[in-house]
Scaffold this motif. Structure first.
Motif, PDB file in Angstrom:
ATOM      1  N   LYS A   1       0.847  -1.189   0.000  1.00  0.00           N
ATOM      2  CA  LYS A   1       0.000   0.000   0.000  1.00  0.00           C
ATOM      3  C   LYS A   1       0.887   1.245   0.000  1.00  0.00           C
ATOM      4  CE  LYS A   1      -3.710  -2.318   2.572  1.00  0.00           C
ATOM      5  NZ  LYS A   1      -4.626  -2.265   3.741  1.00  0.00           N
ATOM      6  N   ILE A   2       0.399   2.278  -0.678  1.00  0.00           N
ATOM      7  CA  ILE A   2       1.131   3.544  -0.782  1.00  0.00           C
ATOM      8  C   ILE A   2       0.198   4.659  -0.334  1.00  0.00           C
ATOM      9  CG2 ILE A   2       2.381   5.111  -2.308  1.00  0.00           C
ATOM     10  CD1 ILE A   2       2.714   2.655  -4.227  1.00  0.00           C
ATOM     11  N   TYR A   3       0.514   5.314   0.772  1.00  0.00           N
ATOM     12  CA  TYR A   3      -0.338   6.350   1.344  1.00  0.00           C
ATOM     13  C   TYR A   3       0.217   7.738   1.027  1.00  0.00           C
ATOM     14  CZ  TYR A   3      -3.061   2.962   3.996  1.00  0.00           C
ATOM     15  OH  TYR A   3      -3.899   1.936   4.352  1.00  0.00           O
ATOM     16  N   MET A   4      -0.690   8.636   0.644  1.00  0.00           N
ATOM     17  CA  MET A   4      -0.300  10.013   0.437  1.00  0.00           C
ATOM     18  C   MET A   4      -0.089  10.685   1.801  1.00  0.00           C
ATOM     19  SD  MET A   4      -0.367   9.966  -2.835  1.00  0.00           S
ATOM     20  CE  MET A   4      -0.136   8.172  -2.691  1.00  0.00           C
ATOM     21  N   THR A   5       0.823  11.635   1.830  1.00  0.00           N
ATOM     22  CA  THR A   5       1.086  12.416   3.036  1.00  0.00           C
ATOM     23  C   THR A   5       0.897  13.895   2.709  1.00  0.00           C
ATOM     24  OG1 THR A   5       3.442  12.832   2.649  1.00  0.00           O
ATOM     25  CG2 THR A   5       2.849  10.700   3.628  1.00  0.00           C
ATOM     26  N   GLU A   6       1.118  14.757   3.711  1.00  0.00           N
ATOM     27  CA  GLU A   6       0.990  16.200   3.478  1.00  0.00           C
ATOM     28  C   GLU A   6       2.038  16.701   2.492  1.00  0.00           C
ATOM     29  OE1 GLU A   6       3.343  15.706   7.378  1.00  0.00           O
ATOM     30  OE2 GLU A   6       1.751  14.666   6.263  1.00  0.00           O
ATOM     31  N   HIS A   7       3.064  15.883   2.221  1.00  0.00           N
ATOM     32  CA  HIS A   7       4.124  16.267   1.292  1.00  0.00           C
ATOM     33  C   HIS A   7       3.928  15.689  -0.111  1.00  0.00           C
ATOM     34  CE1 HIS A   7       6.190  17.823   4.776  1.00  0.00           C
ATOM     35  NE2 HIS A   7       6.190  16.634   5.344  1.00  0.00           N
ATOM     36  N   SER A   8       2.853  14.932  -0.324  1.00  0.00           N
ATOM     37  CA  SER A   8       2.644  14.251  -1.608  1.00  0.00           C
ATOM     38  C   SER A   8       2.064  15.196  -2.660  1.00  0.00           C
ATOM     39  CB  SER A   8       1.704  13.053  -1.418  1.00  0.00           C
ATOM     40  OG  SER A   8       2.214  12.144  -0.477  1.00  0.00           O
ATOM     41  N   ASN A   9       2.242  14.811  -3.916  1.00  0.00           N
ATOM     42  CA  ASN A   9       1.693  15.551  -5.051  1.00  0.00           C
ATOM     43  C   ASN A   9       0.319  14.953  -5.379  1.00  0.00           C
ATOM     44  OD1 ASN A   9       1.015  16.587  -7.584  1.00  0.00           O
ATOM     45  ND2 ASN A   9       3.141  16.630  -8.283  1.00  0.00           N
ATOM     46  N   ILE A  10      -0.740  15.575  -4.858  1.00  0.00           N
ATOM     47  CA  ILE A  10      -2.085  15.030  -5.019  1.00  0.00           C
ATOM     48  C   ILE A  10      -2.555  15.144  -6.464  1.00  0.00           C
ATOM     49  CG2 ILE A  10      -4.474  15.157  -4.214  1.00  0.00           C
ATOM     50  CD1 ILE A  10      -2.386  14.164  -2.151  1.00  0.00           C
ATOM     51  N   GLU A  11      -2.101  16.174  -7.178  1.00  0.00           N
ATOM     52  CA  GLU A  11      -2.467  16.298  -8.590  1.00  0.00           C
ATOM     53  C   GLU A  11      -1.929  15.100  -9.378  1.00  0.00           C
ATOM     54  OE1 GLU A  11      -1.844  19.333 -12.422  1.00  0.00           O
ATOM     55  OE2 GLU A  11      -1.160  19.899 -10.413  1.00  0.00           O
ATOM     56  N   ALA A  12      -0.690  14.701  -9.104  1.00  0.00           N
ATOM     57  CA  ALA A  12      -0.115  13.532  -9.774  1.00  0.00           C
ATOM     58  C   ALA A  12      -0.871  12.269  -9.384  1.00  0.00           C
ATOM     59  CB  ALA A  12       1.362  13.400  -9.423  1.00  0.00           C
ATOM     60  N   TYR A  13      -1.307  12.183  -8.118  1.00  0.00           N
ATOM     61  CA  TYR A  13      -2.099  11.036  -7.648  1.00  0.00           C
ATOM     62  C   TYR A  13      -3.399  10.931  -8.448  1.00  0.00           C
ATOM     63  CZ  TYR A  13      -5.088   8.367  -4.385  1.00  0.00           C
ATOM     64  OH  TYR A  13      -5.953   7.459  -3.803  1.00  0.00           O
ATOM     65  N   ASN A  14      -4.101  12.055  -8.613  1.00  0.00           N
ATOM     66  CA  ASN A  14      -5.364  12.036  -9.354  1.00  0.00           C
ATOM     67  C   ASN A  14      -5.142  11.699 -10.820  1.00  0.00           C
ATOM     68  OD1 ASN A  14      -6.988  12.685  -7.118  1.00  0.00           O
ATOM     69  ND2 ASN A  14      -6.590  14.876  -7.367  1.00  0.00           N
ATOM     70  N   GLN A  15      -4.055  12.193 -11.395  1.00  0.00           N
ATOM     71  CA  GLN A  15      -3.741  11.870 -12.792  1.00  0.00           C
ATOM     72  C   GLN A  15      -3.461  10.383 -12.961  1.00  0.00           C
ATOM     73  OE1 GLN A  15      -0.457  14.490 -13.647  1.00  0.00           O
ATOM     74  NE2 GLN A  15      -1.774  16.276 -14.055  1.00  0.00           N
ATOM     75  N   LEU A  16      -2.773   9.818 -11.996  1.00  0.00           N
ATOM     76  CA  LEU A  16      -2.459   8.396 -12.056  1.00  0.00           C
ATOM     77  C   LEU A  16      -3.746   7.565 -11.972  1.00  0.00           C
ATOM     78  CD1 LEU A  16       0.575   6.763 -10.318  1.00  0.00           C
ATOM     79  CD2 LEU A  16      -1.633   5.625 -10.253  1.00  0.00           C
ATOM     80  N   ILE A  17      -4.670   7.961 -11.098  1.00  0.00           N
ATOM     81  CA  ILE A  17      -5.949   7.253 -10.987  1.00  0.00           C
ATOM     82  C   ILE A  17      -6.710   7.334 -12.311  1.00  0.00           C
ATOM     83  CG2 ILE A  17      -8.203   7.205  -9.848  1.00  0.00           C
ATOM     84  CD1 ILE A  17      -6.809   8.311  -7.348  1.00  0.00           C
ATOM     85  N   ASP A  18      -6.762   8.515 -12.895  1.00  0.00           N
ATOM     86  CA  ASP A  18      -7.479   8.678 -14.170  1.00  0.00           C
ATOM     87  C   ASP A  18      -6.879   7.779 -15.252  1.00  0.00           C
ATOM     88  OD1 ASP A  18      -9.167  10.537 -13.042  1.00  0.00           O
ATOM     89  OD2 ASP A  18      -8.042  12.277 -13.777  1.00  0.00           O
ATOM     90  N   LYS A  19      -5.564   7.671 -15.266  1.00  0.00           N
ATOM     91  CA  LYS A  19      -4.892   6.884 -16.300  1.00  0.00           C
ATOM     92  C   LYS A  19      -5.148   5.395 -16.140  1.00  0.00           C
ATOM     93  CE  LYS A  19      -0.349   6.226 -18.451  1.00  0.00           C
ATOM     94  NZ  LYS A  19       1.061   6.692 -18.493  1.00  0.00           N
ATOM     95  N   TYR A  20      -5.211   4.899 -14.901  1.00  0.00           N
ATOM     96  CA  TYR A  20      -5.321   3.455 -14.668  1.00  0.00           C
ATOM     97  C   TYR A  20      -6.705   3.038 -14.163  1.00  0.00           C
ATOM     98  CZ  TYR A  20      -0.309   3.286 -15.424  1.00  0.00           C
ATOM     99  OH  TYR A  20       0.938   3.369 -16.002  1.00  0.00           O
ATOM    100  N   ARG A  21      -7.674   3.916 -14.226  1.00  0.00           N
ATOM    101  CA  ARG A  21      -9.029   3.602 -13.787  1.00  0.00           C
ATOM    102  C   ARG A  21      -9.630   2.501 -14.658  1.00  0.00           C
ATOM    103  NH1 ARG A  21     -12.805   7.026 -11.294  1.00  0.00           N
ATOM    104  NH2 ARG A  21     -11.343   8.749 -11.672  1.00  0.00           N
ATOM    105  N   ASP A  22     -10.193   1.493 -14.033  1.00  0.00           N
ATOM    106  CA  ASP A  22     -10.876   0.416 -14.752  1.00  0.00           C
ATOM    107  C   ASP A  22     -12.218   0.943 -15.254  1.00  0.00           C
ATOM    108  OD1 ASP A  22     -12.296  -1.930 -15.513  1.00  0.00           O
ATOM    109  OD2 ASP A  22     -11.047  -3.138 -14.185  1.00  0.00           O
ATOM    110  N   ALA A  23     -12.492   0.760 -16.543  1.00  0.00           N
ATOM    111  CA  ALA A  23     -13.723   1.288 -17.129  1.00  0.00           C
ATOM    112  C   ALA A  23     -14.966   0.643 -16.535  1.00  0.00           C
ATOM    113  CB  ALA A  23     -13.693   1.087 -18.648  1.00  0.00           C
TER     114      ALA A  23
END
Length: 341
Positions: free
Chosen positions: A136-158
């Motif tokens: 598991k990989i958890y975001m922290t206050e130092h994480s790039n949330i925009e990159a996290y959302n982009q990654l989800i959009d790219k690998y989202r199961d249809a």
């Protein structure tokens, strides 16, 4: 099948209301389902199912910046803050070789992936075919949330289907009787090792389980250690700022902490390390055997501690900090020798 899935969602919601402090892994056991199935009950609300080649996804994790990596088994939780760096794969085996995040990945075990939002705590979670968490990989206050959302959009199961094809974890092979083992050959091979990584192949060649191999080792190369001695070693390492290595494995990942441990805090059955960049939560009541091991390498003897539960499953491996080409620190060797006597 839809009714069954909705029923599980209702059962899980009821369970959480009655047991708000029980973690999802334990909830899954009590509900007699897998953790991945419980995560999937949140699709459309708290979870997004991911698809694609998870090797490609992992290569993009460095864009998230500083995160918290979590790998665990039934008896030990290993949490390390840092940035994923130097992510590479050779076929289905992967490496993450950053200063802080140090992983060995076995992607044949990575079957299901989800992005999860637990009360605004964002994470990427990956599971084996039996639905057990591998990493598991958890975001922290130092994480790039925009990159996290982009990654989800790219690998989202249809499809976002909550139906998971769960496979039972294979039972381990039965241990051979000692009388059927070439003990002399095994011991000679042990003494001929030039790298600790050869140990797994040695066990496979002579068809011995890990705990059996430690029991049949050459005289003087293994020894049982008490739980009290393990605590004392942790305490002494903490007080002397002696850097150590702590390995914890799931089915599909080995996570390694290299560095000092400082804040030690026993709480009930748990022995905890609670440092800013590293946390460990070890169930002492699960520890059945602790072995001190001495393995020959080109750089001299490497001294380790190997923890096992009652079924012979490895809980954790502990070594002094070292790198190939550099002998282990004498302070670590002397510390273990002092408390094993």
């Amino acid at each position: 099948m839809l009714t069954t899935e909705l029923s599980l969602r209702d059962r899980y919601e009821s369970f959480k209301n009655e047991n708000p402090k029980v973690r999802i892994r334990d909830a899954a056991k009590q509900l007699n389902v897998s953790e991945a199935e419980l995560v999937a009950t949140g699709l459309g609300n708290t979870a997004t199912r991911l698809t694609g080649d998870f090797r490609d996804l992992m290569k993009e994790v460095p864009t998230l910046g500083q995160v918290m990596a979590l790998t665990r088994n039934d008896s030990c939780v290993h949490e390390r803050h840092g940035v994923y760096e130097k992510v590479s794969f050779k076929d289905l085996t992967g490496l993450v070789l950053g200063e802080d995040i140090d992983l060995r990945l076995f992607m044949q075990q990575w079957q299901f992936g989800f992005a999860v939002n637990e009360n605004d705590r964002l994470s990427l979670q990956f599971f084996a075919r039996n639905g057990e968490a591998v990493h598991k990989i958890y975001m922290t206050e130092h994480s790039n949330i925009e990159a996290y959302n982009q990654l989800i959009d790219k690998y989202r199961d249809a499809e976002q289907s909550d139906i998971l094809q769960i496979s039972l974890k294979p039972e381990p092979d039965a241990e051979l009787p000692d009388a059927d083992i070439d003990v002399e050959g095994f011991q000679q091979a042990w003494l001929a090792m030039t790298d600790t990584h050869q140990f797994f192949g040695l066990l496979k060649k002579y068809q011995v389980s890990r705990t059996q191999g430690l029991r049949l080792a050459p005289k003087g190369y293994t020894r049982l250690l008490s739980l009290e001695s393990l605590r004392n070693i942790f305490q002494a390492a903490s007080e002397s700022s002696l850097p150590i290595m702590i390995f914890v494995a799931s089915q599909g990942c080995i996570q390694i902490h290299t560095g000092t441990i400082e804040r030690l805090m026993p709480t009930g059955p748990w022995f905890n390390v609670l440092d800013p960049m590293f946390n460990m939560h070890l169930r002492e009541d699960h520890i059945h055997q602790i072995w001190v091991t001495r393995k020959p390498t080109e750089d001299g003897i490497v001294t380790g501690l190997e923890l096992f539960d009652k079924d012979g499953n490895n809980i954790a491996l502990i070594f002094g900090k070292r790198k190939p080409g550099i002998p282990e620190k004498t302070e670590w060797t002397q510390l273990v020798e002092y408390y094993q006597s």
